[in-house]
Design an enzyme around this catalytic site. Structure first.
Site: not given
Ligand SMILES: NC(=O)c1ccc[n+]([C@@H]2O[C@H](COP(=O)([O-])OP(=O)(O)OC[C@H]3O[C@@H](n4cnc5c(N)ncnc54)[C@H](OP(=O)(O)O)[C@@H]3O)[C@@H](O)[C@H]2O)c1
Length: 253
Positions: A22-23, A65, A158, A162
């Site tokens: 996702s994302g 995982d 968090y 980070k």
């Molecule tokens: N969106 C933002 O504004 C933003 C800003 C700064 C940093 N980030 C960082 O960007 C990264 C992606 O976040 P996102 O915003 O795209 O959120 P997201 O859509 O919730 O994606 C998170 C991803 O992490 C995976 N994940 C979580 N726990 C896991 C585990 N134990 N094993 C394997 N996969 C796991 C989830 O997949 P499954 O649930 O299918 O395992 C999902 O694909 C994160 O590190 C987040 O902190 C995001």
């Protein structure tokens, strides 16, 4: 006169992207495949990964995982089937938004386990494989909340995680440079994803982001692509240990 390498050409490379279901991670997998890399797309939700793989021939879904050591080993072994991992994008992550007074210690530990310990161990396994070959590139997805406080949003667990990712980026870069392994990080501002959808839908949060971002808006899908392709590819051959904020100027204030 020499010319710059084709900075966005990743043909023949093997990339592992965690959190590709996702994302941001889903998009990162498509971007790297678009640049010619074989991409092992990893996460727990296999149906999402299979759906992603239908969008590009170079994407291979792999259930993992990242908090499980056996799963981490199997992920790097999967990349070995394609010749071995050249690029690791440590994107999987988790965040809660509890005030510190209300944060259960187990929830704090769980955040560090996913965002830091899993990233560390996966990096070690990948770097061992890279070091046996021509080296490689690790790109950690950190956050601006590892650089600055989140107030008035309460995200100390968090932010701590980070911040550790940003520090690990420097330490591992320095430790593994002699093996040809570069380690860099991207610190995104606010981008649409499952993690942020509720927040970005909220009027007052939108106003807060607009007021505090010099460019006056959250990030758009695709606005991390350039940073990823740079740090993962040959254009960054002399860049290591760095964190690039892609945040519309949030941390420049
Ligand atoms: N969106 C933002 O504004 C933003 C800003 C700064 C940093 N980030 C960082 O960007 C990264 C992606 O976040 P996102 O915003 O795209 O959120 P997201 O859509 O919730 O994606 C998170 C991803 O992490 C995976 N994940 C979580 N726990 C896991 C585990 N134990 N094993 C394997 N996969 C796991 C989830 O997949 P499954 O649930 O299918 O395992 C999902 O694909 C994160 O590190 C987040 O902190 C995001």
């Amino acid at each position: 006169m020499s010319h710059a390498p084709h900075v966005t050409d990743l043909s023949g490379k093997v990339a592992v992207v965690t959190g590709a279901s996702s994302g941001l991670g889903r998009n990162f997998a498509l971007v790297l495949a678009g640049a010619g890399a074989r991409v092992i797309a990893a996460a727990r939700r296999e149906d999402r990964l299979r759906d992603l793989a239908t969008e590009h021939d170079l994407i291979t879904p792999h259930r993992c995982d990242i908090t499980d050591e056996a799963d981490r080993g199997a992920l790097i072994a999967r990349a070995q089937e394609f010749g071995g991992v050249d690029i690791l994008v440590n994107n999987a992550g988790w965040a809660d938004a509890l005030p510190a007074f209300e944060q259960p210690v187990d929830a704090f530990r769980a955040t560090l386990d996913i965002d830091v310990t899993a990233l560390f161990r996966l990096s070690v396994l990948a770097a061992q494989s890279m070091a046996r070959r021509d080296g490689g590139a690790i790109v950690n997805i950190a956050s601006i909340l590892g650089l600055v406080a989140s107030a008035p949003v309460t995200q100390s667990a968090y932010g701590a995680a980070k911040g550790a990712v940003i520090s690990l980026t420097r330490h591992l870069a320095a430790e593994w440079a002699r093996h040809g392994v570069r380690v860099n990080a991207i610190a995104p501002g606010f981008f649409p994803s499952e993690l942020t959808d509720a927040m970005l839908a909220d009027e007052s949060a939108q106003g807060w982001i607009r007021r505090n971002t010099p460019l006056g808006r959250p990030g758009r899908p695709g606005e991390l692509d350039g940073a990823l392709l740079l740090l993962a590819g040959p254009g960054a051959s002399y860049i290591t240990g760095q964190t690039l904020a892609v945040d519309g100027g949030w941390t420049a204030r």
